[in-house]
Enzyme design. Structure first.
Site, mmCIF file in Angstrom:
data_model
loop_
_atom_site.group_PDB
_atom_site.id
_atom_site.type_symbol
_atom_site.label_atom_id
_atom_site.label_comp_id
_atom_site.label_asym_id
_atom_site.label_seq_id
_atom_site.Cartn_x
_atom_site.Cartn_y
_atom_site.Cartn_z
ATOM 1 N N HIS A 26 0.937 -1.361 0.045
ATOM 2 C CA HIS A 26 0.058 -0.047 0.095
ATOM 3 C C HIS A 26 0.745 1.231 0.030
ATOM 4 O O HIS A 26 1.555 1.675 0.926
ATOM 5 C CB HIS A 26 -1.028 -0.126 1.255
ATOM 6 C CG HIS A 26 -1.749 1.032 1.317
ATOM 7 N ND1 HIS A 26 -1.735 1.984 2.395
ATOM 8 C CD2 HIS A 26 -2.891 1.188 0.526
ATOM 9 C CE1 HIS A 26 -2.545 3.057 2.262
ATOM 10 N NE2 HIS A 26 -3.434 2.603 1.004
ATOM 11 N N HIS A 50 -0.960 10.223 -3.205
ATOM 12 C CA HIS A 50 -2.341 9.649 -2.923
ATOM 13 C C HIS A 50 -3.259 10.614 -2.914
ATOM 14 O O HIS A 50 -4.426 10.243 -3.303
ATOM 15 C CB HIS A 50 -2.137 9.302 -1.273
ATOM 16 C CG HIS A 50 -3.268 8.775 -0.601
ATOM 17 N ND1 HIS A 50 -4.165 9.530 0.118
ATOM 18 C CD2 HIS A 50 -3.978 7.685 -0.831
ATOM 19 C CE1 HIS A 50 -5.216 8.843 0.301
ATOM 20 N NE2 HIS A 50 -5.180 7.913 -0.398
HETATM 21 O O1 G3P Z 1 -6.761 1.826 -2.685
HETATM 22 C C1 G3P Z 1 -7.074 1.007 -1.767
HETATM 23 C C2 G3P Z 1 -6.443 1.644 -0.843
HETATM 24 O O2 G3P Z 1 -5.482 2.526 -0.885
HETATM 25 C C3 G3P Z 1 -7.622 2.883 -0.710
HETATM 26 O O3 G3P Z 1 -7.550 3.814 0.085
HETATM 27 O O4 G3P Z 1 -7.173 6.185 0.617
HETATM 28 O O5 G3P Z 1 -5.396 4.744 0.885
HETATM 29 O O6 G3P Z 1 -6.197 4.930 -1.404
HETATM 30 P P1 G3P Z 1 -6.456 4.996 0.030
HETATM 31 CA CA CA Z 2 -5.005 3.713 -3.043
#
Ligand code: G3P
Ligand code: CA
Length: 330
Positions: A33, A75
């Site tokens: 992530h 992000h």
């Molecule tokens: O895309 C999956 C996860 O990353 C969603 O949350 O806000 O970190 O993009 P975000």
């Molecule tokens: Ca994401």
């Protein structure tokens, strides 16, 4: 003799049940992530290289367009919570006091220093025990640069690590007169990501946009519908008409904790009945909330709830956990 036979039958039934339970478990994928973001500032090439070395299955790219239409891996549509934009370009903020990626060219963005995420109002680091704020020398980069890093490492190591790009805020981009999706799809196509076999999973929170990607733009990529709110899960059947998987917030899978064990909503079961993979976000060892340990979180969601993958800031820990159980997709 009669009791022995009864005992044997019971034993056999228990064994069968356990085998069935094991067979039902799918092998799982680990998605880094924002890279190995627990250890290095999120979405930097350094965090992506570290995630690659941890043998994840996929590395995530959140995508926003620059003023000159370069897809930037970041992000948010904002720059001021992960860069020094406020000191380098103090006069370029909008009325809401935020600095937007879309107001800067790629060359300008390249001059910014990237740092660990912080609150732009207070300056406080979001995760205080992670990489120290303003230390090191990190830069923003484009989707193309990141793909070249991952494909290059795949070539030099013989691995087959995939990419997991996200179209961020398509409506915002449209309002600004930009088409993020078409730029991203073109880059993916140029680098050989065309079908479900090409090790690329495309994700988006905006259901209209993801459906448009499948239906109007006829993309053959593996598509994952991200789910932010509980109510959206009611549209699962519709999601299954164009998507291959869902990415829910992990809390949408949990129901309650009874005598130390979690029970679950029907989300995973219903998604699997519709042949949708389930990749919840976000597994963080330093933000456990309802779990008493990271191990409990992993055991609960990956094994007991039987999801198919995990978005995690701690890829090494999740890879290690799944490898130990022979549950990591190779
Ligand atoms: O895309 C999956 C996860 O990353 C969603 O949350 O806000 O970190 O993009 P975000
Ligand atoms: Ca994401």
């Amino acid at each position: 003799m009669k009791y022995n036979l009864l005992f044997l039958i019971c034993l056999l039934l228990t064994c069968c049940k356990q085998t069935q339970k094991k067979e039902k478990l799918s092998k799982k994928i680990v998605i880094a992530h924002r890279g190995a973001s627990a250890y290095l500032p999120e979405h930097t090439l350094e965090a992506k290289a570290m995630a690659f070395a941890m043998n994840v299955n996929f590395i995530e790219q959140d995508l926003v367009l620059s003023k000159d239409d370069v897809p930037i891996v970041i992000h948010d549509i904002y720059l001021d919570d992960v860069t020094d934009v406020a000191t380098k370009f103090p006069n370029r903020k909008r009325k809401d006091n935020r600095f937007y990626v879309i107001d800067f060219t790629y060359q300008e963005l390249k001059t910014l220093q990237v740092t660990e995420r912080f609150n732009p109002k207070t300056g406080k680091q979001f995760y205080p025990d992670r990489f120290p704020k303003w230390k090191g020398s990190f830069k923003l980069h484009s989707l193309q640069e990141e793909i070249e890093l991952i494909q290059g490492l795949n070539a030099s190591t013989g691995k087959k690590i995939g990419i997991y790009p996200e179209i961020k805020e398509p409506k915002f981009h449209q309002k600004e007169g930009k088409n993020l999706t078409s730029v991203v799809l073109k880059v993916l196509d140029d680098y050989g990501y065309k079908t479900k076999n090409d090790n690329c999973i495309l994700q988006c929170f905006d259901a209209n946009e993801l459906e448009r990607i499948r239906v109007e733009l006829k993309s053959e990529l593996f598509l994952v519908q991200l789910i932010e709110h509980k109510e959206e899960a009611k549209q699962l059947k519709h999601f299954a008409t164009y998507a291959d998987g869902i990415g829910p917030w992990y809390k949408q899978i949990l129901l309650e904790k009874v005598e130390g064990k979690f029970t679950f909503t029907n989300l995973v079961k219903e998604a699997h009945e519709l042949e949708l993979k389930v990749h919840p976000y976000t597994f963080r060892a330093d933000a456990l909330a309802e779990f008493s340990s990271f191990n409990e979180m992993l055991e609960t969601l990956l094994i007991d709830a039987n999801v198919d993958g995990a978005f995690t800031d701690f890829p090494d820990k999740v890879v290690h956990f799944l490898k130990n159980r022979n549950q990591l997709k190779e």
